[in-house]
Design a protein around this motif. Structure first.
Motif, PDB file in Angstrom:
ATOM      1  N   VAL A  40      21.443  37.148  34.713  1.00  0.00           N
ATOM      2  CA  VAL A  40      21.525  37.325  33.372  1.00  0.00           C
ATOM      3  C   VAL A  40      22.814  37.747  33.284  1.00  0.00           C
ATOM      4  O   VAL A  40      23.595  37.357  31.882  1.00  0.00           O
ATOM      5  CB  VAL A  40      20.321  37.838  32.708  1.00  0.00           C
ATOM      6  CG1 VAL A  40      20.366  38.204  31.109  1.00  0.00           C
ATOM      7  CG2 VAL A  40      19.054  37.010  33.014  1.00  0.00           C
ATOM      8  N   GLN A  41      23.288  38.887  33.779  1.00  0.00           N
ATOM      9  CA  GLN A  41      24.418  39.490  33.548  1.00  0.00           C
ATOM     10  C   GLN A  41      25.561  38.923  33.935  1.00  0.00           C
ATOM     11  O   GLN A  41      26.726  39.352  33.680  1.00  0.00           O
ATOM     12  CB  GLN A  41      24.311  40.799  34.257  1.00  0.00           C
ATOM     13  CG  GLN A  41      23.379  41.727  33.653  1.00  0.00           C
ATOM     14  CD  GLN A  41      23.167  43.379  34.516  1.00  0.00           C
ATOM     15  OE1 GLN A  41      23.695  43.223  35.301  1.00  0.00           O
ATOM     16  NE2 GLN A  41      22.499  44.165  34.155  1.00  0.00           N
ATOM     17  N   LEU A  42      25.525  37.410  34.545  1.00  0.00           N
ATOM     18  CA  LEU A  42      26.626  36.764  34.829  1.00  0.00           C
ATOM     19  C   LEU A  42      27.488  37.609  35.884  1.00  0.00           C
ATOM     20  O   LEU A  42      28.957  37.412  35.740  1.00  0.00           O
ATOM     21  CB  LEU A  42      27.269  36.364  33.666  1.00  0.00           C
ATOM     22  CG  LEU A  42      26.556  35.610  32.433  1.00  0.00           C
ATOM     23  CD1 LEU A  42      27.672  35.226  31.373  1.00  0.00           C
ATOM     24  CD2 LEU A  42      25.813  34.217  32.979  1.00  0.00           C
ATOM     25  N   GLU A  43      26.869  38.131  36.989  1.00  0.00           N
ATOM     26  CA  GLU A  43      27.868  38.789  37.809  1.00  0.00           C
ATOM     27  C   GLU A  43      28.638  38.003  38.784  1.00  0.00           C
ATOM     28  O   GLU A  43      29.638  37.987  39.156  1.00  0.00           O
ATOM     29  CB  GLU A  43      27.036  39.975  38.713  1.00  0.00           C
ATOM     30  CG  GLU A  43      26.610  41.064  37.914  1.00  0.00           C
ATOM     31  CD  GLU A  43      25.858  42.029  38.730  1.00  0.00           C
ATOM     32  OE1 GLU A  43      25.845  42.070  39.751  1.00  0.00           O
ATOM     33  OE2 GLU A  43      25.467  43.265  38.398  1.00  0.00           O
ATOM     34  N   LEU A  44      27.910  36.861  39.050  1.00  0.00           N
ATOM     35  CA  LEU A  44      28.409  35.643  39.555  1.00  0.00           C
ATOM     36  C   LEU A  44      29.810  35.118  39.233  1.00  0.00           C
ATOM     37  O   LEU A  44      30.844  34.870  39.881  1.00  0.00           O
ATOM     38  CB  LEU A  44      27.414  34.418  39.872  1.00  0.00           C
ATOM     39  CG  LEU A  44      28.054  33.245  40.764  1.00  0.00           C
ATOM     40  CD1 LEU A  44      28.354  33.664  42.078  1.00  0.00           C
ATOM     41  CD2 LEU A  44      26.921  32.171  40.557  1.00  0.00           C
ATOM     42  N   PHE A  45      29.637  34.968  37.897  1.00  0.00           N
ATOM     43  CA  PHE A  45      30.946  34.528  37.116  1.00  0.00           C
ATOM     44  C   PHE A  45      32.098  35.620  37.133  1.00  0.00           C
ATOM     45  O   PHE A  45      33.244  35.497  37.199  1.00  0.00           O
ATOM     46  CB  PHE A  45      30.774  34.023  35.725  1.00  0.00           C
ATOM     47  CG  PHE A  45      29.916  32.856  35.797  1.00  0.00           C
ATOM     48  CD1 PHE A  45      30.399  31.543  35.884  1.00  0.00           C
ATOM     49  CD2 PHE A  45      28.482  32.998  35.498  1.00  0.00           C
ATOM     50  CE1 PHE A  45      29.538  30.486  36.037  1.00  0.00           C
ATOM     51  CE2 PHE A  45      27.542  31.825  35.827  1.00  0.00           C
ATOM     52  CZ  PHE A  45      28.072  30.658  35.812  1.00  0.00           C
ATOM     53  N   LYS A  49      35.808  35.113  38.537  1.00  0.00           N
ATOM     54  CA  LYS A  49      37.073  35.424  37.677  1.00  0.00           C
ATOM     55  C   LYS A  49      38.038  36.137  38.435  1.00  0.00           C
ATOM     56  O   LYS A  49      39.249  35.835  38.266  1.00  0.00           O
ATOM     57  CB  LYS A  49      36.429  36.290  36.439  1.00  0.00           C
ATOM     58  CG  LYS A  49      37.772  36.781  35.503  1.00  0.00           C
ATOM     59  CD  LYS A  49      37.311  37.585  34.366  1.00  0.00           C
ATOM     60  CE  LYS A  49      36.869  38.821  35.046  1.00  0.00           C
ATOM     61  NZ  LYS A  49      36.554  39.666  33.787  1.00  0.00           N
ATOM     62  N   VAL A  50      37.471  37.068  39.350  1.00  0.00           N
ATOM     63  CA  VAL A  50      38.492  37.626  40.259  1.00  0.00           C
ATOM     64  C   VAL A  50      39.216  36.761  41.007  1.00  0.00           C
ATOM     65  O   VAL A  50      40.407  36.580  41.344  1.00  0.00           O
ATOM     66  CB  VAL A  50      37.731  38.967  40.863  1.00  0.00           C
ATOM     67  CG1 VAL A  50      38.708  39.550  41.984  1.00  0.00           C
ATOM     68  CG2 VAL A  50      37.368  39.679  40.094  1.00  0.00           C
ATOM     69  N   THR A  51      38.443  35.783  41.824  1.00  0.00           N
ATOM     70  CA  THR A  51      38.939  34.754  42.714  1.00  0.00           C
ATOM     71  C   THR A  51      40.053  34.014  42.048  1.00  0.00           C
ATOM     72  O   THR A  51      41.264  33.812  42.496  1.00  0.00           O
ATOM     73  CB  THR A  51      37.856  33.913  43.269  1.00  0.00           C
ATOM     74  OG1 THR A  51      36.884  34.826  43.812  1.00  0.00           O
ATOM     75  CG2 THR A  51      38.604  33.119  44.134  1.00  0.00           C
ATOM     76  N   PHE A  52      39.648  33.374  40.730  1.00  0.00           N
ATOM     77  CA  PHE A  52      40.653  32.530  40.088  1.00  0.00           C
ATOM     78  C   PHE A  52      41.988  33.350  39.697  1.00  0.00           C
ATOM     79  O   PHE A  52      43.010  32.692  39.618  1.00  0.00           O
ATOM     80  CB  PHE A  52      40.156  31.889  38.925  1.00  0.00           C
ATOM     81  CG  PHE A  52      39.116  30.760  39.085  1.00  0.00           C
ATOM     82  CD1 PHE A  52      39.791  29.572  39.363  1.00  0.00           C
ATOM     83  CD2 PHE A  52      37.936  30.776  39.094  1.00  0.00           C
ATOM     84  CE1 PHE A  52      39.088  28.280  39.778  1.00  0.00           C
ATOM     85  CE2 PHE A  52      37.326  29.695  39.652  1.00  0.00           C
ATOM     86  CZ  PHE A  52      37.815  28.551  40.017  1.00  0.00           C
ATOM     87  N   ARG A  53      41.737  34.531  39.377  1.00  0.00           N
ATOM     88  CA  ARG A  53      42.874  35.269  38.810  1.00  0.00           C
ATOM     89  C   ARG A  53      43.772  35.416  40.026  1.00  0.00           C
ATOM     90  O   ARG A  53      44.921  35.551  39.770  1.00  0.00           O
ATOM     91  CB  ARG A  53      42.406  36.570  38.372  1.00  0.00           C
ATOM     92  CG  ARG A  53      43.486  37.604  37.873  1.00  0.00           C
ATOM     93  CD  ARG A  53      42.744  39.041  37.504  1.00  0.00           C
ATOM     94  NE  ARG A  53      42.416  39.760  38.797  1.00  0.00           N
ATOM     95  CZ  ARG A  53      41.608  40.922  38.901  1.00  0.00           C
ATOM     96  NH1 ARG A  53      41.132  41.296  37.701  1.00  0.00           N
ATOM     97  NH2 ARG A  53      41.226  41.404  39.802  1.00  0.00           N
ATOM     98  N   GLU A  54      43.261  35.976  41.018  1.00  0.00           N
ATOM     99  CA  GLU A  54      44.213  36.135  42.405  1.00  0.00           C
ATOM    100  C   GLU A  54      44.727  34.740  42.717  1.00  0.00           C
ATOM    101  O   GLU A  54      46.060  34.619  43.150  1.00  0.00           O
ATOM    102  CB  GLU A  54      43.528  36.761  43.620  1.00  0.00           C
ATOM    103  CG  GLU A  54      42.934  38.132  43.214  1.00  0.00           C
ATOM    104  CD  GLU A  54      43.680  39.386  42.966  1.00  0.00           C
ATOM    105  OE1 GLU A  54      45.176  39.017  43.541  1.00  0.00           O
ATOM    106  OE2 GLU A  54      43.692  40.037  42.309  1.00  0.00           O
ATOM    107  N   MET A  55      44.133  33.591  42.632  1.00  0.00           N
ATOM    108  CA  MET A  55      44.748  32.430  42.782  1.00  0.00           C
ATOM    109  C   MET A  55      45.860  31.923  41.816  1.00  0.00           C
ATOM    110  O   MET A  55      46.704  31.386  42.293  1.00  0.00           O
ATOM    111  CB  MET A  55      43.854  31.366  42.589  1.00  0.00           C
ATOM    112  CG  MET A  55      43.871  30.011  43.257  1.00  0.00           C
ATOM    113  SD  MET A  55      42.746  28.727  42.990  1.00  0.00           S
ATOM    114  CE  MET A  55      42.586  28.775  41.428  1.00  0.00           C
TER     115      MET A  55
END
Length: 207
Positions: A40-45, A49-55
């Motif tokens: 519910v807290q969307l910790e997966l996203f 987000k961190v992965t896409f930011r580093e990419m």
């Protein structure tokens, strides 16, 4: 990444943040509630987000943290004991090995074989020199005992091959004649590095 940057990297200067982690649930029901709450807290996203930011930083901003092997390679120490190199004489281009056999005698892995003969001038020359890299443990004794500095350790560490016969070719270790001007000279296996004085800590005592 240069060799100096590789040696001077310091992970202790990074800023770390302590996380307030919740205690691990003991029962299955507690683990199920934790999964539902995190979904519910969307910790997966948040992780995505961190992965896409580093990419994006790596692709468009030039902040690449990895190397493109084999086009890029990490620097190694100057005295790293990798694949052997056979040196030539800079004056004549002939190989330096005099066939004394000391490297064959001192080799503890029993991987060096030398055959010698006498030429028309009754001088001993090497007729066959093989070094089996499948058995070599890269101890460096052969380079240490060589009186002519004919065999040294180079910086080539890729030894993958499909045939064992390719591990023992003398011509592959010998400096090519067209690269003789770029041949790097070694003062000896146990010699100190040129910047050894700067690395020694000065004693506080006055003598």
């Amino acid at each position: 990444m240069s060799l100096e940057e590789f040696k001077n990297r310091n992970v202790g200067t990074q800023n770390y943040r302590m996380l307030d982690l919740e205690p691990t649930p003991e029962s299955g029901w507690g683990r199920f509630k934790r999964v539902v709450r995190r979904s519910v807290q969307l910790e997966l996203f948040t992780g995505l987000k961190v992965t896409f930011r580093e990419m994006i930083k790596a692709l468009f901003m030039g902040e690449m943290h990895t190397i493109k092997y084999p086009f890029e390679k990490l620097p190694i120490a100057p005295r790293y004991r990798a694949i052997h190199e056979m040196k030539r004489l800079l004056e004549s281009g002939h190989y330096r090995c005099i066939g004394c056999g000391l490297c064959e005698k001192i080799c503890i892995a029993n991987c060096i074989r030398i055959d010698t003969r006498y030429d028309e001038n009754q001088r001993k020359e090497v007729s066959e020199y093989t070094l089996n890299f499948g058995r070599c443990i890269f101890c460096g004794y052969c380079a240490e005992v060589c009186p002519e500095l004919a065999i040294v350790h180079g910086g080539r560490y890729e030894v993958a091959s499909e045939q064992r016969a390719e591990y023992a070719l003398f011509e592959d270790m010998l400096t090519p004649l067209d690269q003789l001007a770029n041949q790097k000279e070694y003062p000896g296996f146990g010699a100190v590095s040129p910047d050894a004085d700067e690395k020694i800590k000065k004693t506080p005592l006055a003598y």
